[in-house]
Scaffold this motif. Structure first.
Motif, mmCIF file in Angstrom:
data_model
loop_
_atom_site.group_PDB
_atom_site.id
_atom_site.type_symbol
_atom_site.label_atom_id
_atom_site.label_comp_id
_atom_site.label_asym_id
_atom_site.label_seq_id
_atom_site.Cartn_x
_atom_site.Cartn_y
_atom_site.Cartn_z
ATOM 1 N N VAL A 196 30.163 10.350 -27.695
ATOM 2 C CA VAL A 196 29.944 10.667 -29.040
ATOM 3 C C VAL A 196 29.417 12.196 -29.195
ATOM 4 C CG1 VAL A 196 28.075 10.069 -31.099
ATOM 5 C CG2 VAL A 196 29.391 8.073 -29.941
ATOM 6 N N LEU A 197 28.516 12.368 -28.170
ATOM 7 C CA LEU A 197 27.960 13.715 -28.398
ATOM 8 C C LEU A 197 29.012 14.852 -28.457
ATOM 9 C CD1 LEU A 197 24.578 13.515 -26.131
ATOM 10 C CD2 LEU A 197 24.853 13.993 -28.583
ATOM 11 N N GLU A 198 30.199 14.387 -27.668
ATOM 12 C CA GLU A 198 31.463 15.192 -27.698
ATOM 13 C C GLU A 198 32.264 15.083 -28.861
ATOM 14 O OE1 GLU A 198 32.069 17.541 -25.010
ATOM 15 O OE2 GLU A 198 30.283 17.094 -24.435
ATOM 16 N N GLY A 199 31.882 14.006 -29.685
ATOM 17 C CA GLY A 199 32.639 13.909 -31.020
ATOM 18 C C GLY A 199 33.651 12.873 -31.071
ATOM 19 N N PHE A 200 33.634 11.956 -30.057
ATOM 20 C CA PHE A 200 34.766 10.717 -30.155
ATOM 21 C C PHE A 200 33.824 9.657 -29.567
ATOM 22 C CE2 PHE A 200 35.373 12.650 -25.954
ATOM 23 C CZ PHE A 200 35.519 11.716 -25.275
ATOM 24 N N LEU A 201 34.661 8.530 -29.796
ATOM 25 C CA LEU A 201 34.189 7.110 -29.218
ATOM 26 C C LEU A 201 35.023 6.356 -29.118
ATOM 27 C CD1 LEU A 201 31.777 5.276 -28.328
ATOM 28 C CD2 LEU A 201 31.682 4.512 -30.669
ATOM 29 N N ASP A 202 35.458 6.078 -27.752
ATOM 30 C CA ASP A 202 36.584 5.202 -27.029
ATOM 31 C C ASP A 202 35.899 3.769 -26.752
ATOM 32 O OD1 ASP A 202 38.667 3.963 -26.060
ATOM 33 O OD2 ASP A 202 39.093 5.182 -24.574
ATOM 34 N N LEU A 203 36.211 2.725 -27.745
ATOM 35 C CA LEU A 203 35.842 1.402 -27.244
ATOM 36 C C LEU A 203 36.570 0.748 -26.466
ATOM 37 C CD1 LEU A 203 34.430 0.439 -31.047
ATOM 38 C CD2 LEU A 203 32.983 1.352 -28.867
ATOM 39 N N SER A 204 37.691 1.175 -25.911
ATOM 40 C CA SER A 204 38.570 0.291 -25.233
ATOM 41 C C SER A 204 38.163 0.362 -23.605
ATOM 42 C CB SER A 204 40.105 0.874 -25.147
ATOM 43 O OG SER A 204 40.195 2.248 -24.685
ATOM 44 N N GLY A 205 37.142 1.180 -23.385
ATOM 45 C CA GLY A 205 36.624 1.318 -21.887
ATOM 46 C C GLY A 205 35.896 0.066 -21.576
ATOM 47 N N GLN A 206 35.478 0.023 -20.264
ATOM 48 C CA GLN A 206 34.928 -1.158 -19.583
ATOM 49 C C GLN A 206 34.226 -0.808 -18.366
ATOM 50 O OE1 GLN A 206 38.275 -3.880 -19.253
ATOM 51 N NE2 GLN A 206 38.738 -3.539 -17.188
ATOM 52 N N ILE A 207 33.354 -1.465 -18.160
ATOM 53 C CA ILE A 207 32.515 -1.248 -17.026
ATOM 54 C C ILE A 207 32.890 -2.615 -16.003
ATOM 55 C CG2 ILE A 207 30.473 -1.329 -15.655
ATOM 56 C CD1 ILE A 207 30.582 0.960 -17.303
ATOM 57 N N GLU A 208 33.377 -2.401 -14.712
ATOM 58 C CA GLU A 208 33.883 -3.311 -13.840
ATOM 59 C C GLU A 208 32.813 -3.359 -12.606
ATOM 60 O OE1 GLU A 208 37.903 -2.247 -12.867
ATOM 61 O OE2 GLU A 208 38.472 -2.335 -14.798
#
Length: 84
Positions: free
Chosen positions: A51-63
């Motif tokens: 978000v500080l870089e100006g984008f948000l990708d909600l498709s990520g995950q923690i494995e």
């Protein structure tokens, strides 16, 4: 007296639009800590940096892998926040 167990190593890998970022060092986690909560905090930290870089990708995950490198938890980024 309650049984006590030693801390175990867990690996918190990040999979997002940048690919798979492997946690090579791992983290020692005591039995009284919640692996899921640690993963949630990690996902939120990654998203906050994005978000500080100006984008948000909600498709990520923690494995999360255990000390035998077996995946024990997959937490999607959209599970770590409440959208309003």
């Amino acid at each position: 007296m309650a049984d006590t167990y030693p801390p175990r190593s867990y690996y918190f890998h990040v999979r997002n639009g940048h690919g798979l970022i492997r946690d090579e060092e791992g983290q020692m986690v005591s039995p009284d800590k919640s692996i899921r909560q640690i993963a949630i905090e990690g996902a939120r930290s990654v998203m906050a940096a994005d978000v500080l870089e100006g984008f948000l990708d909600l498709s990520g995950q923690i494995e999360v892998d255990d000390d035998r490198h077996a995946t024990i938890l997959t937490l999607r980024f959209d599970e770590a926040i409440i959208m309003k």
